[in-house]
Design a protein around this motif. Structure first.
Motif, PDB file in Angstrom:
ATOM      1  N   VAL A   1      -6.387 -11.539  -4.207  1.00 20.24           N
ATOM      2  CA  VAL A   1      -6.939 -11.003  -5.445  1.00 20.24           C
ATOM      3  C   VAL A   1      -6.996 -12.129  -6.479  1.00 20.24           C
ATOM      4  O   VAL A   1      -5.973 -12.755  -6.762  1.00 20.24           O
ATOM      5  CB  VAL A   1      -6.066  -9.850  -5.992  1.00 20.24           C
TER       6      VAL A   1
ATOM      7  N   SER B   1      -2.470   3.217  -4.053  1.00 28.21           N
ATOM      8  CA  SER B   1      -3.757   3.086  -3.366  1.00 28.21           C
ATOM      9  C   SER B   1      -4.668   2.069  -4.040  1.00 28.21           C
ATOM     10  O   SER B   1      -5.795   1.860  -3.589  1.00 28.21           O
ATOM     11  CB  SER B   1      -4.461   4.450  -3.344  1.00 28.21           C
ATOM     12  N   ALA B   2      -4.205   1.415  -5.108  1.00 29.97           N
ATOM     13  CA  ALA B   2      -5.026   0.420  -5.801  1.00 29.97           C
ATOM     14  C   ALA B   2      -5.464  -0.662  -4.815  1.00 29.97           C
ATOM     15  O   ALA B   2      -4.678  -1.135  -3.992  1.00 29.97           O
ATOM     16  CB  ALA B   2      -4.243  -0.207  -6.947  1.00 29.97           C
ATOM     17  N   ARG B   3      -6.732  -1.047  -4.912  1.00 27.91           N
ATOM     18  CA  ARG B   3      -7.294  -2.021  -3.980  1.00 27.91           C
ATOM     19  C   ARG B   3      -6.565  -3.366  -4.047  1.00 27.91           C
ATOM     20  O   ARG B   3      -6.485  -4.078  -3.047  1.00 27.91           O
ATOM     21  CB  ARG B   3      -8.782  -2.196  -4.279  1.00 27.91           C
TER      22      ARG B   3
ATOM     23  N   PRO C   1       0.793  -1.234   0.000  1.00 24.88           N
ATOM     24  CA  PRO C   1       0.000   0.000   0.000  1.00 24.88           C
ATOM     25  C   PRO C   1       0.824   1.282   0.000  1.00 24.88           C
ATOM     26  O   PRO C   1       0.321   2.337  -0.406  1.00 24.88           O
ATOM     27  CB  PRO C   1      -0.830  -0.120   1.282  1.00 24.88           C
TER      28      PRO C   1
ATOM     29  N   SER D   1      -4.224  -3.889  -1.247  1.00 26.31           N
ATOM     30  CA  SER D   1      -4.633  -3.842   0.158  1.00 26.31           C
ATOM     31  C   SER D   1      -5.600  -4.951   0.570  1.00 26.31           C
ATOM     32  O   SER D   1      -5.745  -5.222   1.758  1.00 26.31           O
ATOM     33  CB  SER D   1      -5.248  -2.469   0.484  1.00 26.31           C
ATOM     34  N   GLN D   2      -6.300  -5.580  -0.401  1.00 26.95           N
ATOM     35  CA  GLN D   2      -7.177  -6.681   0.007  1.00 26.95           C
ATOM     36  C   GLN D   2      -6.359  -7.954   0.218  1.00 26.95           C
ATOM     37  O   GLN D   2      -5.231  -8.079  -0.265  1.00 26.95           O
ATOM     38  CB  GLN D   2      -8.282  -6.898  -1.023  1.00 26.95           C
TER      39      GLN D   2
ATOM     40  N   GLN E   1     -12.117  -2.842  -9.935  1.00 26.38           N
ATOM     41  CA  GLN E   1     -11.021  -2.278 -10.714  1.00 26.38           C
ATOM     42  C   GLN E   1     -10.083  -3.390 -11.196  1.00 26.38           C
ATOM     43  O   GLN E   1      -9.795  -4.336 -10.454  1.00 26.38           O
ATOM     44  CB  GLN E   1     -10.242  -1.281  -9.874  1.00 26.38           C
TER      45      GLN E   1
ATOM     46  N   GLY F   1      -9.710  -6.407  -8.433  1.00 24.47           N
ATOM     47  CA  GLY F   1      -9.939  -6.089  -7.042  1.00 24.47           C
ATOM     48  C   GLY F   1     -11.404  -6.241  -6.658  1.00 24.47           C
ATOM     49  O   GLY F   1     -12.294  -6.301  -7.523  1.00 24.47           O
ATOM     50  N   ASP F   2     -11.700  -6.287  -5.358  1.00 22.25           N
ATOM     51  CA  ASP F   2     -13.086  -6.424  -4.912  1.00 22.25           C
ATOM     52  C   ASP F   2     -13.895  -5.142  -5.122  1.00 22.25           C
ATOM     53  O   ASP F   2     -15.092  -5.103  -4.852  1.00 22.25           O
ATOM     54  CB  ASP F   2     -13.155  -6.884  -3.460  1.00 22.25           C
ATOM     55  N   ASP F   3     -13.234  -4.091  -5.637  1.00 16.92           N
ATOM     56  CA  ASP F   3     -13.940  -2.874  -6.036  1.00 16.92           C
ATOM     57  C   ASP F   3     -14.245  -2.870  -7.534  1.00 16.92           C
ATOM     58  O   ASP F   3     -14.759  -1.875  -8.066  1.00 16.92           O
ATOM     59  CB  ASP F   3     -13.131  -1.626  -5.676  1.00 16.92           C
TER      60      ASP F   3
END
Length: 368
Positions: free
Chosen positions: A104, A95-97, A91, A100-101, A139, A135-137
């Motif tokens: 992936v 800032s890409a998810r 991180p 941080s998750q 993206q 990502g879980d967003d």
């Protein structure tokens, strides 16, 4: 103000002024003409000497026999799947998810260089990996990476010249060695690439091959700090080399066979190592390596757990465009990176049309 008005009593009113539509018609015609001209330019209908993705892809196709339904480069490969697990340090880079998750999901492809979907693995100097991380967003981070550590030439124009030098001479059926010699004389990076091809080890597996981003990108973290970066997938498997005799004796599909054996014993893993540029580094020139002394961050681990043939796997449906990036990442101004993105799109559209038109079943194996 009204278009006309009356004067004092006893005077004739002035003749009303009428606005002619001609200037507006001319303006509309000008706009439509400019739009048509731009469309024709982008489509390659005018400016025939201009370097376009269409022209570039045509030239790539002309370097060898046609294989409808396949990608124009890196045509032989297998689909793979697994996970990416970011490190605690990731991180700080972006800032890409995906950084941080916890895990992936990954869909990807391992391949060899060249346009022959049935080529022998032992003849392919270049190996590649293409990945999609979601990502879980929602993206996506897509990448297309190669075993060479730098690009042979610095610009799309030079890349096109290199491709043209590989076209077969009608008289011999082989590339003209004088054209390649001229390219090597013009570009020191091409000579350096040739030296890499002669001296770098030929590993005996995809699993112990290092894959490089080659192009540069910009990462921005949650604090707004931006860094120019390049990255590589560093194998956890120990490197084992194959000499020329061993490559000649190996099965044409030995890389696929080796990967299947390894996956039967558990995941195959690579570490994501991100190099950070310093002032003066060649961010927009992929033919210039960065010094080995640059700061590096181990940003996570890729674990591949399964593989499928290209006929059955989902990787054939993807265009691994390296400029499809999540928030917190963006491409550099490297013109070769932009050219790769455009050529990938052109190749993808062509093979989709070929498949829709009923390309042979074996041609439905697709590659990056």
């Amino acid at each position: 103000m009204p278009l006309f008005r009356y004067t004092r009593a006893g005077q004739e009113p002035p003749v009303p002024r009428r606005h002619t539509p001609l200037p507006w018609i001319a303006l509309i015609a000008l706009i439509l003409g400019a739009a048509a001209l731009a469309f024709a330019w982008l489509a390659g209908w005018i400016g025939r000497d201009r370097l376009t993705a269409q022209r570039f892809t045509d030239t790539i196709e002309a370097t060898g026999p046609a294989h409808p339904g396949f990608r124009r480069a890196h045509s032989k490969g297998v689909c793979v799947g697994g996970w990416f697990s970011p490190s605690a340090q990731a991180p700080m880079l972006s800032s890409a998810r995906v950084f941080s998750q916890q895990k992936v999901p990954v869909l990807g492809r391992l391949s060899i260089g060249g346009g022959d979907p049935h080529g022998a693995d032992g003849n392919a100097r270049v190996r590649s990996i293409a990945l999609q991380l979601v990502g879980d967003d929602g993206q996506e981070w897509r990448m297309a990476m190669n075993s060479f550590p730098f690009f042979a030439v610095p610009t799309p124009e030079a890349f096109f010249e290199q491709t043209r030098a590989q076209l077969p001479d009608p008289a011999t059926g082989k590339p003209d060695p004088q054209k390649m010699a001229a390219l090597l004389a013009r570009y020191p990076s091409a000579r350096a690439f040739q030296q890499w091809a002669k001296s770098a080890p030929w590993t005996d597996s995809w699993a112990n091959t290092t894959f490089n981003s080659v192009n540069s990108f910009w990462f921005t973290n949650a604090q707004g700090n931006q860094r120019a970066v390049r990255w590589r997938w560093q194998p956890q498997a120990p490197v084992a080399e194959l000499d020329a005799d061993a490559r000649g004796r190996a099965d044409a599909d030995f890389l696929e066979q080796d990967l299947r054996r390894r996956l039967n014993n558990g995941p195959v893993r690579w570490n994501l190592v991100v190099s950070i540029a310093e002032p003066g580094d060649a961010v927009d020139d992929p033919s210039t390596p960065w010094p080995a002394s640059r700061s590096e961050v181990m940003a996570g681990v890729l674990s591949l757990e399964r593989m499928q043939s290209q006929e059955q796997g989902a990787c054939g449906e993807l265009n691994f465009d390296p400029l499809i990036l999540p928030r917190g990442m963006r491409g550099s101004d490297d013109p070769v990176l932009a050219a790769r993105s455009a050529i990938y799109s052109q190749s993808f559209n062509r093979r989709e049309r070929e498949r829709a038109a009923g390309a042979p079943a074996q041609a439905r194996e697709t590659a990056r």
